[in-house]
Structures are given as structure tokens and as C-alpha cells.
Motif scaffolding. Structure first.
Motif, mmCIF file in Angstrom:
data_model
loop_
_atom_site.group_PDB
_atom_site.id
_atom_site.type_symbol
_atom_site.label_atom_id
_atom_site.label_comp_id
_atom_site.label_asym_id
_atom_site.label_seq_id
_atom_site.Cartn_x
_atom_site.Cartn_y
_atom_site.Cartn_z
ATOM 1 N N VAL A 6 -7.732 -10.229 -6.336
ATOM 2 C CA VAL A 6 -6.465 -9.884 -5.684
ATOM 3 C C VAL A 6 -5.720 -11.161 -5.319
ATOM 4 O O VAL A 6 -4.513 -11.284 -5.551
ATOM 5 N N VAL A 7 -6.443 -12.139 -4.766
ATOM 6 C CA VAL A 7 -5.811 -13.419 -4.426
ATOM 7 C C VAL A 7 -5.239 -14.052 -5.688
ATOM 8 O O VAL A 7 -4.105 -14.544 -5.693
ATOM 9 N N ARG A 8 -5.993 -14.015 -6.754
ATOM 10 C CA ARG A 8 -5.520 -14.579 -8.034
ATOM 11 C C ARG A 8 -4.246 -13.873 -8.500
ATOM 12 O O ARG A 8 -3.330 -14.502 -9.015
ATOM 13 N N PHE A 9 -4.196 -12.562 -8.320
ATOM 14 C CA PHE A 9 -3.018 -11.788 -8.701
ATOM 15 C C PHE A 9 -1.795 -12.220 -7.886
ATOM 16 O O PHE A 9 -0.683 -12.267 -8.393
ATOM 17 N N LEU A 10 -2.020 -12.536 -6.607
ATOM 18 C CA LEU A 10 -0.914 -12.854 -5.704
ATOM 19 C C LEU A 10 -0.363 -14.266 -5.875
ATOM 20 O O LEU A 10 0.807 -14.504 -5.612
ATOM 21 N N VAL A 11 -1.204 -15.183 -6.313
ATOM 22 C CA VAL A 11 -0.769 -16.571 -6.456
ATOM 23 C C VAL A 11 -0.183 -16.755 -7.855
ATOM 24 O O VAL A 11 -0.843 -16.469 -8.854
ATOM 25 N N TYR A 15 1.609 -20.669 -12.160
ATOM 26 C CA TYR A 15 1.958 -22.086 -12.147
ATOM 27 C C TYR A 15 1.373 -22.802 -10.930
ATOM 28 O O TYR A 15 1.069 -23.989 -10.990
ATOM 29 N N VAL A 16 1.169 -22.083 -9.830
ATOM 30 C CA VAL A 16 0.533 -22.677 -8.657
ATOM 31 C C VAL A 16 -0.978 -22.769 -8.877
ATOM 32 O O VAL A 16 -1.617 -23.727 -8.453
ATOM 33 N N GLN A 17 -1.545 -21.787 -9.568
ATOM 34 C CA GLN A 17 -2.966 -21.861 -9.902
ATOM 35 C C GLN A 17 -3.234 -23.067 -10.801
ATOM 36 O O GLN A 17 -4.240 -23.756 -10.649
ATOM 37 N N ASP A 18 -2.311 -23.322 -11.727
ATOM 38 C CA ASP A 18 -2.460 -24.453 -12.641
ATOM 39 C C ASP A 18 -2.271 -25.797 -11.938
ATOM 40 O O ASP A 18 -2.891 -26.782 -12.306
ATOM 41 N N ASP A 19 -1.384 -25.820 -10.937
ATOM 42 C CA ASP A 19 -1.105 -27.058 -10.196
ATOM 43 C C ASP A 19 -1.012 -26.736 -8.707
ATOM 44 O O ASP A 19 0.078 -26.499 -8.187
ATOM 45 N N SER A 29 -0.896 -28.358 -6.117
ATOM 46 C CA SER A 29 -0.005 -29.171 -5.280
ATOM 47 C C SER A 29 1.359 -28.498 -5.112
ATOM 48 O O SER A 29 2.081 -28.782 -4.152
ATOM 49 N N LEU A 30 1.717 -27.602 -6.014
ATOM 50 C CA LEU A 30 2.992 -26.886 -5.898
ATOM 51 C C LEU A 30 2.998 -25.919 -4.715
ATOM 52 O O LEU A 30 4.064 -25.531 -4.241
ATOM 53 N N ALA A 31 1.832 -25.542 -4.236
ATOM 54 C CA ALA A 31 1.751 -24.619 -3.100
ATOM 55 C C ALA A 31 2.405 -25.219 -1.860
ATOM 56 O O ALA A 31 2.933 -24.490 -1.015
ATOM 57 N N ARG A 32 2.404 -26.531 -1.746
ATOM 58 C CA ARG A 32 3.009 -27.194 -0.581
ATOM 59 C C ARG A 32 4.513 -26.975 -0.488
ATOM 60 O O ARG A 32 5.074 -27.001 0.593
ATOM 61 N N VAL A 33 5.163 -26.783 -1.619
ATOM 62 C CA VAL A 33 6.622 -26.641 -1.601
ATOM 63 C C VAL A 33 7.077 -25.200 -1.460
ATOM 64 O O VAL A 33 8.262 -24.934 -1.340
ATOM 65 N N MET A 34 6.133 -24.261 -1.478
ATOM 66 C CA MET A 34 6.495 -22.853 -1.319
ATOM 67 C C MET A 34 6.664 -22.556 0.162
ATOM 68 O O MET A 34 5.747 -22.758 0.943
#
Length: 143
Positions: free
Chosen positions: A47-52, A55-59, A61-66
Motif C-alpha cells: 500500500v505504501v508503495r502504491f501511494l509513493v 519517481y520518488v521511489q526511484d530517487d 531525495s525528491l521526497a524532500r521537495v514534496m
């Protein structure tokens, strides 16, 4: 070894299923087909994988800008979906054990399938589930 465990169907509302995962702090849910037989296990991690976003799973560091809160994403991304949509598109082996399987047999299935829980069946009917934490509890208690 088996404990009572919540079961959902393929057509259960996705938000309802995720709420069940969250409020009961479950490692996953057993999903049944229209005949009430085990179809799959929906791990919370799926479920977590579905929600993320991928492109954030691949990188990561992009999670910081969300800046959007995860809670808002969950509700909007799950709205109108069923559990069926949360399952992997590729069928995977069903994590099911028999009611009389040994601890080692159960552990082997969990390890091979990397699944946090298995459905326990007797005469093709679900009688409960065994979680990884329950299995570890049993192993440690024998020491």
C-alpha cells in the motif's frame, strides 16, 4: 498458532482497507475471492508503495521537495478504488499454509515469499492467520 485476522475482498473499498491496516496496525490483510477463499495477501508495504509516486521511489531525495501532506495524498489517491487495484499486477504465489503445518514450514513460506503474514486454511476455509511477529514470538518462547 493461527489467530483470528481481518479479511477483505477484492471489491472492498481501498480506503476502508487502508484504514483497517492503519487503525489495527496490521502488517497486511488477507484478501479473499468471491467464494471466500484466499486470493492474496496485501502487505502494508505494498500500500505504501502504491501511494509513493514511482519517481520518488526511484530517487528518494525528491521526497524532500514534496510539500503535500501524506494524509491528503492517501485519501485522494485511494478514492473510488478497490483492494483489487492495490494488489500487484503480476500474480504472486499465495502465502497460505495448512492448519497443521509446523513452525518451520510456516517460516519457510514467509521467508521464501517475503510476506509478513500467511493465511491458515483447513479444508480450503480460512481459519486465521500467522503474522511474522507471532511466529517470532513462538520461536523465542521455546528458548
Amino acid at each position: 498458532m493461527a489467530e483470528e485476522f481481518p479479511v477483505v475482498s477484492l471489491d472492498t473499498d481501498a480506503l476502508e482497507a487502508v484504514s483497517l491496516l492503519a487503525t489495527r496496525r496490521l502488517p497486511g490483510l488477507i484478501v479473499v475471492d468471491d467464494k471466500g477463499r484466499p486470493h492474496s495477501v496485501l502487505p502494508a508495504s505494498q500500500v505504501v508503495r502504491f501511494l509513493v509516486p514511482s519517481y520518488v521511489q526511484d530517487d528518494p531525495s525528491l521526497a524532500r521537495v514534496m510539500d503535500e501532506p501524506l494524509a491528503d495524498q492517501v485519501a485522494s489517491k485511494l478514492a473510488g478504488l478497490t483492494v483489487r487495484k492495490l494488489l500487484p499486477s503480476e500474480p504472486v504465489e499465495l502465502p497460505v499454509v495448512n492448519h497443521d503445518d509446523t513452525v518451520i514450514e510456516v517460516a519457510a513460506i514467509m521467508a521464501r515469499l517475503r510476506c509478513p503474514l500467511v493465511a491458515v486454511v483447513k479444508d480450503h476455509e480460512i481459519v486465521g492467520a500467522i503474522t511474522a511477529s507471532r511466529l517470532l514470538e513462538l520461536v523465542v518462547s521455546t528458548q
